[in-house]
Every structure is written in C-alpha cells, then in structure tokens.
Design an enzyme around this catalytic site. Sequence first.
Site, PDB file in Angstrom:
ATOM      1  N   ASP A  33      -4.226  -1.995  -6.187  1.00  0.00           N
ATOM      2  CA  ASP A  33      -4.226  -1.830  -4.650  1.00  0.00           C
ATOM      3  C   ASP A  33      -5.404  -1.590  -4.194  1.00  0.00           C
ATOM      4  O   ASP A  33      -6.283  -0.936  -4.601  1.00  0.00           O
ATOM      5  CB  ASP A  33      -3.039  -0.917  -4.398  1.00  0.00           C
ATOM      6  N   ILE A  34      -5.680  -2.478  -2.889  1.00  0.00           N
ATOM      7  CA  ILE A  34      -7.073  -2.201  -2.409  1.00  0.00           C
ATOM      8  C   ILE A  34      -6.901  -1.041  -1.508  1.00  0.00           C
ATOM      9  O   ILE A  34      -8.158  -0.376  -1.433  1.00  0.00           O
ATOM     10  CB  ILE A  34      -7.176  -3.390  -1.327  1.00  0.00           C
ATOM     11  N   ASN A  91       9.022  -2.526  -1.533  1.00  0.00           N
ATOM     12  CA  ASN A  91       9.512  -2.592  -0.288  1.00  0.00           C
ATOM     13  C   ASN A  91       9.968  -3.991  -0.037  1.00  0.00           C
ATOM     14  O   ASN A  91       9.268  -4.940  -0.005  1.00  0.00           O
ATOM     15  CB  ASN A  91       8.118  -2.128   0.549  1.00  0.00           C
ATOM     16  N   GLN A  98       7.843  -3.453   4.685  1.00  0.00           N
ATOM     17  CA  GLN A  98       7.003  -4.381   3.647  1.00  0.00           C
ATOM     18  C   GLN A  98       5.872  -5.205   4.620  1.00  0.00           C
ATOM     19  O   GLN A  98       6.318  -5.642   5.519  1.00  0.00           O
ATOM     20  CB  GLN A  98       8.153  -5.447   3.132  1.00  0.00           C
ATOM     21  N   HIS A 104       6.497  -7.825  -4.339  1.00  0.00           N
ATOM     22  CA  HIS A 104       5.461  -6.974  -5.146  1.00  0.00           C
ATOM     23  C   HIS A 104       6.353  -5.715  -5.357  1.00  0.00           C
ATOM     24  O   HIS A 104       7.074  -5.277  -4.801  1.00  0.00           O
ATOM     25  CB  HIS A 104       4.351  -6.907  -4.673  1.00  0.00           C
ATOM     26  N   HIS A 106       5.109  -2.046  -6.596  1.00  0.00           N
ATOM     27  CA  HIS A 106       3.918  -0.866  -6.872  1.00  0.00           C
ATOM     28  C   HIS A 106       4.075  -0.078  -7.957  1.00  0.00           C
ATOM     29  O   HIS A 106       5.201   0.314  -8.204  1.00  0.00           O
ATOM     30  CB  HIS A 106       3.985  -0.102  -5.565  1.00  0.00           C
TER      31      HIS A 106
END
Length: 123
Positions: A33-34, A91, A98, A104, A106
Amino acid sequence: MSYDRHNVFARILRGEIPCKKVYENAHALAFHDINPLMPVHVLVIPKGEYVSFVDFSAQASAEEQAGFVQAIGAAAKACGVAAGGYRLIANNGADAHQEVPHLHVHIFGGKPIPGRMIKQEGR
Ligand code: AMP
C-alpha cells in the site's frame, strides 16, 4: 456498480503506474500500500475487472477465484506475517468507505494489531 477502467489499480495492472510488487500469479497481484497503516500493509487485487466481492463471487471463474485466494495466502507468507499473524480487511462500497473501485483485500501485520472487531464474550 459498473467498473471504472481509469481507477488506480486498473492503471497499476496495465503497467501505467508502478507498484512495489509482493506476489503475482495468473489471476492476482499483491503490492505494498502506498500509504501504509501498519509495518506491513499489502493489497491483493484480482486481475479481472471486479469492483466488490458481490460481482467477483458472481461473475469470476472458478480459476480466478482460486487464484485470488491463493495469492492472498502467498502474499501473507511473502511479506513475512504468516507466522506472527495478520488481519485481512476488504472495504466494499460506500458504507465501508471503499476508495478504489477495484476489489482488493488489505493484509495488515508486522506488529500486534489493536482492537478486535468481533468480540465474543465467554467463548
Ligand atoms: P480502500 O479504502 O479499501 O479502497 O483502500 C484503498 C487503498 O489503496 C488505500 O489504503 C490507499 O493507500 C491505497 N492506494 C491508493 N493508491 C495506491 C497506489 N498507487 N499504490 C498502492 N496503494 C494505493
């Protein structure tokens, strides 16, 4: 919800923007994740055009579904949280906030995770 081909994860899948890859198979991609919220914060996405688990579970092939699930486990192992433990969160939709309209999951880990979302007293 119809699929928006301009969402950021679609662009990662097309190679238009970079990602820090953790794991990949024929049907799924895992990357960091960024904006990590934990020491380990990895996202796993199917390669197909699915917004949520509702359309993924209804429309994805058995191979796509198996590949996605396999990638979640392999990514957890690859990012080093399999032994210590990790939390999976997906989410889906507005009520769940979301942000990116491409399915996706996590993976959170790397230290003890505060809070229990489901607390079953006496069990
Ligand atoms: P969600 O709220 O479940 O839709 O989470 C979307 C996640 O995508 C957030 O944790 C973002 O930090 C993450 N994210 C957004 N853009 C990127 C990107 N280019 N590379 C990696 N992660 C991203």
